[in-house]
Design an enzyme around this catalytic site. Structure first.
Site, PDB file in Angstrom:
ATOM      1  CE  LYS A 317      45.845  40.805  42.755  1.00 19.49           C
ATOM      2  NZ  LYS A 317      45.201  41.228  43.970  1.00 19.49           N
ATOM      3  CG  ASP A 353      41.569  41.643  44.580  1.00 17.50           C
ATOM      4  OD1 ASP A 353      41.420  40.542  45.128  1.00 17.50           O
ATOM      5  OD2 ASP A 353      42.532  41.920  43.847  1.00 17.50           O
TER       6      ASP A 353
END
Ligand code: ATR
Length: 525
Positions: A317, A353
């Site tokens: 990420k 997210d």
């Protein structure tokens, strides 16, 4: 089209291979450098007699053009064949009615043009394959494209590019090169050599490579990684038959493909969730998971191939950010990207997210002005703190390691406490962002059950199991809960919105993932 290379020690054996090859395959490649007493007229004549439809390729690599990294039992090479002698042999092949002659890009512009003009003068229908091999590695996709254009420029009817696969991702480069060639209306033969390149040997012809090479059963390989013609045909048959289930490789250009990049990805529920959603959204496309070893190569694959978007998961990420062309403001603030959008080769990174987490809470309670305690100080906690602040809420960070809590709290200017102080904290919401309670540790909770009455709402980001011990403890005490599934599907819906511009079917996605998780739980009981 499947082609059998003929590489026998003697002319007599070569005749037998040609006979069998003509029956089993679509083409035979007469490797004149490897058949010591090979008599070209005799071999071409044998192929024509064996089958009228079999295509004949004539190749004659000079030793320096055909070094191989792996020992392969090649019987013989014609030593010291000059370039002039090689050109003469290829001209002879044209006169004898070969369908294709293969000449290396390395032979030079002059040599290749000589063959091309010879073919024109003779009014022959023979076509020229301009080939390039790298027997030790696969260069970058950019380099492969440069080579591709060099082959096109010298007038190749068919470009042939075959590097050696050192890693799985090298196959992606080669497959994306096929797309690249097709988009330019250029016929191409592309695949990777080596054991790791086998997948490209199977996929390349299905994906649009003009032909693939295979050997006869018990026959000699001319390059490492070659399979038998029968094995290749069986694979291709299966791939064609299950066209829908292998869509990521087989979709027509214009369809939208999506991938998950992570390591590991085996247990991810994203493919299930996204494919169900894509189907319901009537989007022709497929989502599949890739376990990535080389992130740079995977990103190149996305750029070059027909891949509209990617999800990015652990451990990429943060590292993925350096490979992207643009980073959205929220993702930049979080220092993490979980979504890539590919706009015709230009890659932009986003983060859904935090949005998934915040919208799950916001659905139940207006965050503005509320105090929200977050357990944990890692990436997910950071996403939570960021989102809560953005919505006008007041986050409190609670973490086992106080120093880590301090770092995050300083960044966002909010209070922080050690996890041991949880009993003293009162807030509207409690969110667990740690992995405590995740399968298989399903009997653990990050906090003692009695403290939960100090909160109105308790959320867990863990979605396997569906109901963690933390959530069960809260419900037992009459405290409302938000399961991690809510965040998971919302971050997925956010990705689909970015990729397609359309609202995703949230309820269906939730149902799909919930059912799968229930099945997993039942099986484990
Ligand atoms: P993520 O990116 O998913 O948030 P992470 O960056 O590894 O994952 O962060 C995990 C968080 O869970 C950390 O804050 C960690 O606490 P420490 O900072 O003390 O390491 C917390 N965590 C993990 N296991 C824990 C446990 N058994 N008890 C309490 N906290 C735990």
């Amino acid at each position: 089209m499947i082609c059998i290379p003929v590489t026998d020690k003697t002319h007599k054996d070569a005749l037998q291979t040609i006979e069998r090859g003509a029956q089993e395959a679509d083409a035979v490649e007469l490797r004149m450098d490897l058949i010591p007493d090979g008599d070209l007229p005799g071999l071409i004549d044998a192929a024509r007699r064996a089958s009228k439809r079999v295509k004949i390729i004539v190749t004659c690599r000079r030793p320096e053009e055909a070094l191989l990294p792996e020992p392969i039992d090649l019987p013989f090479r014609k030593e010291g064949l000059s370039l002039a002698a090689k050109i003469d042999l290829l001209k002879q092949a044209v006169e004898l009615g070969a369908d294709f002659v293969d000449i290396e890009l390395a032979c030079g512009d002059r040599a290749i043009r000589q063959i091309l003009s010879f073919i024109r003068r003779r009014k022959s229908t023979a076509r020229v394959i301009v080939s390039w091999h790298d027997v030790s590695q696969a260069p970058s996709l950019a380099k492969l494209k440069t080579i591709f254009h060099a082959c096109m420029k010298v007038g190749a009817d068919i470009v042939k590019i075959v590097p050696y696969a050192r890693k799985m991702e090298d196959n992606l480069k080669v497959l994306s090169l096929i797309d690249y060639a097709i988009a330019r209306d250029q016929k191409i033969i592309a695949m990777c050599m080596g054991e790791l390149g086998q997948i490209s040997r199977i996929m390349a012809p299905v994906w649009g490579s003009y032909l693939g090479f295979a050997v006869l059963r018990g026959g000699k390989k001319s390059a490492p990684g070659q399979m038998t013609a029968r094995t290749m045909k069986e694979f291709q048959h299966l791939l064609q038959r299950n066209r829908r289930s292998v869509q990521p490789w087989l979709l027509p250009p214009g369809a939208s493909n999506f991938v998950l990049l992570g390591h590991p990805v085996r247990h991810s529920l994203s493919p299930l969730m996204h494919n169900k959603a894509l189907e319901a959204m009537q989007i022709e496309g497929h989502y599949s998971a890739f376990c990535v070893n080389d992130l740079a190569a995977a990103i190149e694959g996305i750029r070059g191939m027909n891949i509209r978007g990617a999800s990015v998961t652990i451990p990429f990420k943060t590292t993925v950010m350096e490979y992207l062309d643009e980073i959205d403001e929220d993702a930049a603030a979080l220092g993490a990207v979980n979504t890539i959008v590919n706009d015709r080769g230009r890659l932009a990174g986003y983060n859904t997210d935090w949005l998934g987490l915040i919208t799950a809470v916001q659905d139940r309670m207006n965050i503005a002005g509320k105090t929200i305690a977050i357990i944990g100080a890692g990436g997910t906690a950071r996403a939570a703190v960021y989102g809560i602040k953005k919505q006008g809420g007041n986050p409190i960070i609670i973490n086992r390691t106080l120093d880590k809590a301090r770092v995050l709290a300083t960044l966002f200017d909010c209070p922080f406490y050690p996890l041991s102080a949880i009993g003293k904290i009162r807030a509207h919401v409690l969110i667990n962002t740690t992995s405590v309670g995740m399968y298989p540790q399903i009997h653990q909770s990050p906090v003692p059950a009695p403290v939960l009455v100090n909160f109105e709402l308790v959320m867990d980001v863990i979605y396997n199991p569906l109901m963690t011990k933390l959530l069960r403890d809260a419900e037992t005490r009459g405290v409302k809960t938000i399961p991690g599934l809510e965040m998971f599907v919302r971050q997925g819906a956010g990705q689909l919105k970015l990729w397609t511009g359309k609202e995703a079917p949230l309820a269906l996605m939730k149902k799909t993932v919930r059912e799968r998780l229930k099945n997993i739980e039942n099986r484990d009981e």
